[in-house]
Write a protein that holds these residues in place. Structure first.
Motif, short mmCIF file in Angstrom:
data_model
loop_
_atom_site.label_atom_id
_atom_site.label_comp_id
_atom_site.label_asym_id
_atom_site.label_seq_id
_atom_site.Cartn_x
_atom_site.Cartn_y
_atom_site.Cartn_z
N LEU A 113 0.84 -1.20 0.00
CA LEU A 113 0.00 0.00 0.00
C LEU A 113 0.87 1.25 0.00
CD1 LEU A 113 -2.83 1.32 0.30
CD2 LEU A 113 -2.47 1.22 2.78
N MET A 114 1.87 1.29 0.89
CA MET A 114 2.75 2.46 0.96
C MET A 114 3.54 2.65 -0.34
SD MET A 114 4.38 2.79 4.74
CE MET A 114 5.43 4.09 4.09
N GLN A 115 4.02 1.56 -0.92
CA GLN A 115 4.79 1.66 -2.15
C GLN A 115 3.95 2.31 -3.25
OE1 GLN A 115 5.83 -2.00 -4.27
NE2 GLN A 115 7.91 -1.22 -4.49
N ASN A 116 2.70 1.90 -3.37
CA ASN A 116 1.85 2.47 -4.41
C ASN A 116 1.50 3.93 -4.12
OD1 ASN A 116 1.87 0.16 -5.91
ND2 ASN A 116 -0.14 -0.56 -5.25
N ILE A 117 1.35 4.29 -2.85
CA ILE A 117 1.11 5.69 -2.51
C ILE A 117 2.34 6.54 -2.87
CG2 ILE A 117 0.84 7.30 -0.57
CD1 ILE A 117 -0.98 5.20 0.74
N MET A 118 3.52 6.00 -2.66
CA MET A 118 4.76 6.74 -2.94
C MET A 118 5.04 6.87 -4.43
SD MET A 118 6.04 7.62 -0.03
CE MET A 118 5.37 7.31 1.59
N TRP A 119 4.72 5.85 -5.23
CA TRP A 119 5.22 5.78 -6.59
C TRP A 119 4.16 6.01 -7.68
CZ3 TRP A 119 10.24 5.63 -7.97
CH2 TRP A 119 11.17 5.33 -6.97
N SER A 120 2.93 6.25 -7.32
CA SER A 120 1.88 6.43 -8.32
C SER A 120 1.89 7.84 -8.90
CB SER A 120 0.51 6.10 -7.73
OG SER A 120 0.42 4.72 -7.41
N ASP A 121 1.40 7.97 -10.14
CA ASP A 121 1.37 9.26 -10.85
C ASP A 121 0.01 9.45 -11.52
OD1 ASP A 121 4.20 10.03 -10.54
OD2 ASP A 121 4.59 8.30 -11.83
N PRO A 122 -0.44 10.71 -11.67
CA PRO A 122 -1.68 10.97 -12.42
C PRO A 122 -1.43 10.85 -13.92
CG PRO A 122 -0.70 13.03 -11.69
CD PRO A 122 0.13 11.94 -11.10
N GLN A 123 -2.51 10.63 -14.66
CA GLN A 123 -2.46 10.58 -16.12
C GLN A 123 -3.69 11.27 -16.69
OE1 GLN A 123 -2.55 6.40 -17.20
NE2 GLN A 123 -4.72 6.19 -16.73
N PRO A 124 -3.61 11.82 -17.90
CA PRO A 124 -4.78 12.51 -18.47
C PRO A 124 -5.89 11.55 -18.89
CG PRO A 124 -2.96 12.48 -20.03
CD PRO A 124 -2.41 11.98 -18.73
N ASP A 125 -5.56 10.28 -19.16
CA ASP A 125 -6.56 9.32 -19.59
C ASP A 125 -7.31 8.75 -18.40
OD1 ASP A 125 -5.68 9.65 -22.20
OD2 ASP A 125 -4.16 8.07 -21.99
N SER A 126 -8.55 8.35 -18.64
CA SER A 126 -9.37 7.79 -17.58
C SER A 126 -8.88 6.41 -17.17
CB SER A 126 -10.83 7.69 -18.05
OG SER A 126 -11.35 8.97 -18.33
N GLY A 127 -9.28 5.99 -15.96
CA GLY A 127 -8.96 4.66 -15.49
C GLY A 127 -7.65 4.57 -14.75
N MET A 128 -7.24 3.34 -14.46
CA MET A 128 -5.98 3.07 -13.78
C MET A 128 -5.22 2.00 -14.54
SD MET A 128 -6.61 3.24 -9.66
CE MET A 128 -4.93 3.75 -9.35
N SER A 129 -3.90 2.10 -14.48
CA SER A 129 -3.05 1.11 -15.14
C SER A 129 -1.72 1.05 -14.40
CB SER A 129 -2.82 1.49 -16.61
OG SER A 129 -2.21 2.76 -16.71
N PRO A 130 -1.00 -0.06 -14.52
CA PRO A 130 0.32 -0.15 -13.85
C PRO A 130 1.25 0.95 -14.35
CG PRO A 130 -0.42 -2.31 -14.59
CD PRO A 130 -1.38 -1.32 -15.18
#
Length: 469
Positions: free
Chosen positions: A58-75
């Motif tokens: 959980l912490m790793q994903n909070i630290m390393w995630s980024d926004p993107q202009p496209d909808s949805g989520m992806s690795p």
């Protein structure tokens, strides 16, 4: 221990503040509150987090995630961990928590801050990056701070020149430092970059062939087999700035993709498309010219040259113009390499044509000195390496790069392209006028004999007057 003491996130009346962002589409802030202080304090790093540990994940994903202009989520494949989350995911998260902003950092942005708007009422993912001129004072981005007042955000942005310049560098010195660092990495990865650029150029060529095929299919006047093999329309009628060598050209987007693909391990945080105008300007990029110029700008220590004693260095230095012309004239197929016979015959021909010149060295010995890898051929990179090892004048290296037709002179078309490339490396106050008419005027002033081409002496004057190095 310091990291283990830091909070994972902070929530205010209108915003949630964290380093990277949302770890998954169903994330709720309560999941952080459920982590005990003892459990949090045992997690001391995200560089090598514990495996099979849900809290660490959980912490790793909070630290390393980024926004993107496209909808949805992806690795988040670029970083190798974390997620990419779109405006719809942010909007849903903020609405569920009664918040307006997700404020995060984790990415250098040109203006110091950037908003990903998620709805018409101002819901946004806000990126704020406080380090100006990142990394290490060499970059060009602004830094910023965000102020959260009465449920709304405002920003103060700044650059390094607004405060103390800890590095003692002018902006031009910083630019030169950055360009040199880029050139060194590009030179070290030239083979891999060239392979990727060739792949991109082939893709572009195939698309152009298909476009020509279908554009000529309407009249049915040409058999399909002929249409598939038809050559491009000649570009001689195009303006000077529009003419390109199509086979070696790619779009800025393809250039940026290739640079990121090859160099991401060494330069993971570079937005190549945003700096393309500085190091590879133009709507279409001749990748061979780009690589040649970057490699010619890389300096080598004289001690790194293989098998070259002081006398041979002096010989090359005294005769660099003659050697330069030999390479250009004899490399008729544009392969970028010369075998021993071609090289030695060229030297002998120059001696015959110029009996009064100072060409007095042993061509065989010179060939062996330049042939670093002992392959029996001199490649363009070895030739440039020999120049750089003896501090050949900058104008010679630049002229060698811009002389794409290998004539030993710079014609008007090559001059236009050269000004664009060189101007991209200068600050705005130091650039020379680069409109077609202004470049033509400079070219005509330099072309003292009216031949329509600049010889080495004329090109040297241009470099000395406009681009002192």
């Amino acid at each position: 221990n310091a990291f283990a003491s830091l909070p994972i996130a902070v929530v205010t009346d209108s915003a949630v503040i964290m380093h990277g962002g949302l770890p998954n589409a169903n994330f709720r802030v309560e999941q952080i509150n459920e982590i005990s202080s003892e459990e949090r304090s045992r997690i001391k790093t995200m560089v090598e987090p514990a495996k099979n540990d849900e809290t660490c994940k959980l912490m790793q994903n909070i630290m390393w995630s980024d926004p993107q202009p496209d909808s949805g989520m992806s690795p988040n494949e670029e970083r190798g961990c974390g997620m990419r989350y779109g405006p719809d995911v942010v909007r849903s998260f903020l609405a569920d928590h009664g918040l307006k902003y997700l404020i995060r950092s984790h990415e250098a942005v040109d203006e110091g801050y950037e908003l990903l708007e998620c709805d018409e009422h101002g819901m946004s993912a806000v990126t704020v990056f406080s380090a100006a001129s990142y990394p290490g004072g060499a970059g060009f981005n602004y830094g910023a701070i965000v102020r959260l007042r009465d449920g709304n955000v405002t920003f103060d942005s700044y650059n390094e020149s607004d405060g103390e310049n800890k590095h003692g560098l002018t902006m031009q010195e910083k630019m030169n430092h950055t360009f040199k660092a880029f050139a060194e990495v590009i030179t070290a990865n030239r083979a891999a970059l060239e392979e990727e650029f060739e792949y991109m150029a082939e893709k572009r060529a195939r698309r152009r062939r298909l476009r020509r095929t279908f554009s000529s299919a309407e009249d049915g006047s040409m058999p399909i087999s002929q249409r598939m093999n038809a050559k491009p329309v000649a570009t001689s009628a195009l303006p000077v700035t529009a003419q390109v060598d199509d086979d070696d050209c790619i779009t800025p987007e393809s250039w940026a993709d290739a640079m990121n693909f090859v160099l991401n391990a060494e330069l993971p945080d570079v937005d190549w498309l945003s700096i393309q105008r500085f190091i590879a300007p133009g709507e279409i990029i001749n990748y061979k010219r780009f690589l040649n110029l970057q490699c010619s700008l890389t300096s080598y220590d004289a001690s790194q040259s293989t098998g070259m004693d002081d006398n041979m260095r002096n010989t090359i230095m005294q005769n660099h113009e003659a050697i330069f012309k030999v390479f250009k004239f004899l490399d008729e197929d544009g392969s970028g390499e010369l075998d021993r016979d071609e090289f030695c015959n060229g030297i002998n021909k120059l001696k015959e044509r110029n009996p009064d010149s100072a060409i007095s060295f042993d061509a065989e010995a010179l060939f062996d000195s330049i042939d670093d890898d002992g392959s029996g051929t001199i490649e363009l990179s070895e030739f440039q390496h020999a120049f750089q090892a003896v501090d050949v004048p900058y104008y010679v290296a630049v002229m060698m790069t811009l002389d794409t037709d290998k004539s030993g002179t710079i014609d008007r078309q090559e001059f236009h392209e050269g000004v664009k490339l060189l101007n991209a490396r200068l600050s705005e106050s130091e650039k020379i006028p680069d409109s077609v008419s202004e470049i033509n005027m400079i070219f005509d002033e330099l072309d003292e004999d009216g031949s329509g081409e600049l010889d080495m002496a004329e090109f040297e004057k241009f470099m000395r007057d406009y681009y002192p190095h």
